[in-house]
Design an enzyme around this catalytic site. Structure first.
Site, PDB file in Angstrom:
ATOM      1  N   ALA A 231       2.301   3.060  -0.768  1.00 53.38           N
ATOM      2  CA  ALA A 231       2.205   3.267   0.680  1.00 53.38           C
ATOM      3  C   ALA A 231       1.785   4.695   1.017  1.00 53.38           C
ATOM      4  CB  ALA A 231       3.520   2.916   1.365  1.00 53.38           C
ATOM      5  N   CYS A 232       2.259   5.635   0.237  1.00 51.89           N
ATOM      6  CA  CYS A 232       1.923   7.038   0.490  1.00 51.89           C
ATOM      7  C   CYS A 232       0.434   7.301   0.248  1.00 51.89           C
ATOM      8  CB  CYS A 232       2.772   7.949  -0.387  1.00 51.89           C
ATOM      9  SG  CYS A 232       4.546   7.740  -0.134  1.00 51.89           S
TER      10      CYS A 232
END
Length: 163
Positions: free
Chosen positions: A48-49
């Site tokens: 997600a990052c």
């Protein structure tokens, strides 16, 4: 105690990559006299990052600066070599200052730590974004659990525009 709007950011040095190598960056050097948008992520190179959060900041960097942000920074509980490699991998260039909080000292002082030891990740930062004016938190958006709804570049830009 968890950091809140109106609080002064923690007086804890972070690490950045200077021209001479890893170097501490004090609260004063980063925040004094400036409006800073700080985006914190649980980990460099995590899905997600890497696929959502940092790209959202990169995509909105010019608009954030046009909205009055003097410095954009990305913080993670990783070492500075990982943060530099992640920044290069994602093409942040000079737009975003990549900051390491290797021992989670800033993160713990802010009360925004997240124990991900059960996943083998140890203590990490919660996912959040803050805007600080001269070191005072003016905006803070902390995600709940694994969500990515309020801390991205577009969300912070919207918050700045709605003031």
């Amino acid at each position: 105690m968890t950091l809140r709007v109106g609080d002064r950011v923690p007086d804890v040095a972070l690490t950045h990559m200077s021209g001479q190598g890893p170097a501490p960056l004090s609260r004063h050097a980063l925040f004094s006299g400036r409006r800073v948008a700080l985006f914190a992520v649980p980990g460099a190179f995590t899905p997600a990052c890497s696929d959502q959060h940092l790209p959202s900041v990169i995509d909105n960097a010019a608009a954030l600066k046009a909205a009055g942000i003097d410095q954009i920074a990305c913080l993670s509980v990783n070492d500075i070599f990982v943060m530099r490699a992640w920044g290069r991998d994602r093409g942040v260039g000079a737009d975003i200052l990549m900051l390491a909080d290797g021992a989670a000292a800033w993160t713990r002082a802010a009360g925004l730590d997240w124990d991900l030891g059960d996943l083998g990740l140890g203590i990490r930062s919660q996912r959040y974004a803050l805007v600080a004016d001269d070191g005072i938190v003016a905006h803070l958006a902390v995600e709940q659990g694994g969500a990515f709804d309020v801390s991205g570049g577009a969300a912070v830009l919207e918050a700045l525009r709605s003031r």
